[in-house]
Design a protein around this motif. Structure first.
Motif, PDB file in Angstrom:
ATOM      1  N   VAL A 113     -29.889  12.856  31.431  1.00 48.21           N
ATOM      2  CA  VAL A 113     -30.152  14.271  31.600  1.00 48.21           C
ATOM      3  C   VAL A 113     -31.491  14.657  30.834  1.00 48.21           C
ATOM      4  N   SER A 114     -32.162  15.734  31.063  1.00 47.55           N
ATOM      5  CA  SER A 114     -33.252  16.461  31.387  1.00 47.55           C
ATOM      6  C   SER A 114     -33.731  16.691  29.798  1.00 47.55           C
ATOM      7  N   ASN A 115     -35.017  16.449  28.965  1.00 46.68           N
ATOM      8  CA  ASN A 115     -35.033  16.144  28.039  1.00 46.68           C
ATOM      9  C   ASN A 115     -34.695  17.909  27.535  1.00 46.68           C
ATOM     10  N   GLY A 116     -35.490  19.053  28.409  1.00 45.50           N
ATOM     11  CA  GLY A 116     -34.443  20.110  27.191  1.00 45.50           C
ATOM     12  C   GLY A 116     -33.271  20.484  26.892  1.00 45.50           C
ATOM     13  N   THR A 117     -32.419  20.232  28.458  1.00 43.67           N
ATOM     14  CA  THR A 117     -31.076  19.745  28.066  1.00 43.67           C
ATOM     15  C   THR A 117     -30.328  19.178  26.606  1.00 43.67           C
ATOM     16  N   LEU A 118     -30.701  18.561  27.549  1.00 49.53           N
ATOM     17  CA  LEU A 118     -30.583  17.511  25.842  1.00 49.53           C
ATOM     18  C   LEU A 118     -30.846  17.725  24.322  1.00 49.53           C
ATOM     19  N   ALA A 119     -31.408  18.394  24.439  1.00 43.64           N
ATOM     20  CA  ALA A 119     -32.466  19.374  22.972  1.00 43.64           C
ATOM     21  C   ALA A 119     -31.028  20.509  22.958  1.00 43.64           C
ATOM     22  N   GLU A 120     -30.987  21.280  23.896  1.00 47.04           N
ATOM     23  CA  GLU A 120     -29.289  22.045  24.081  1.00 47.04           C
ATOM     24  C   GLU A 120     -28.305  21.393  23.873  1.00 47.04           C
ATOM     25  N   ILE A 121     -28.052  20.563  24.238  1.00 48.50           N
ATOM     26  CA  ILE A 121     -26.840  19.576  23.862  1.00 48.50           C
ATOM     27  C   ILE A 121     -25.937  19.211  22.218  1.00 48.50           C
ATOM     28  N   THR A 122     -28.871  18.559  21.906  1.00 44.30           N
ATOM     29  CA  THR A 122     -27.913  18.391  20.825  1.00 44.30           C
ATOM     30  C   THR A 122     -27.697  19.601  19.625  1.00 44.30           C
TER      31      THR A 122
END
Length: 104
Positions: free
Chosen positions: A9-18
């Motif tokens: 998962v991209s860093n941006g998507t990972l940040a959104e999930i978090t």
């Protein structure tokens, strides 16, 4: 965060999930258990119930909803409730001596 998901998962998507995960983190849980004593001997039923009660007592808001036909579970629940009542009245019990005597 270094997990298997972070590799795919991209860093941006990972940040959104978090962000979403942190927003919806619960501060308590409701544990629904159907027939926890099914196919267990009485001693195992008591250990199972002790584990469930220990998990529920991690937080004052935690709850257990349980169905059972076991007279052993009903008896253990009654004893646990009575022990909790006595504890709240300030009665102190030490079962470690009793357990040592039972081993001998």
């Amino acid at each position: 965060m270094t997990s298997g998901i972070s590799k795919s998962v991209s860093n941006g998507t990972l940040a959104e999930i978090t962000t979403v995960a942190n927003k919806y983190t619960n501060s308590f849980f409701l544990n629904v258990v159907e027939e926890p004593a099914q196919n267990l001997f009485p001693e195992s039923q008591m250990k199972n119930l002790a584990f469930l009660l220990e998990a529920a007592n991690v937080n004052d808001e935690n709850k257990i909803v349980m169905t059972t036909h076991s007279p052993y579970v009903l008896s253990y629940i009654t004893l646990a409730a009575k022990a909790y009542e006595l504890m709240n009245k300030g009665v102190k019990c030490d079962f470690s001596t009793q357990k040592q005597n039972e081993r001998q």
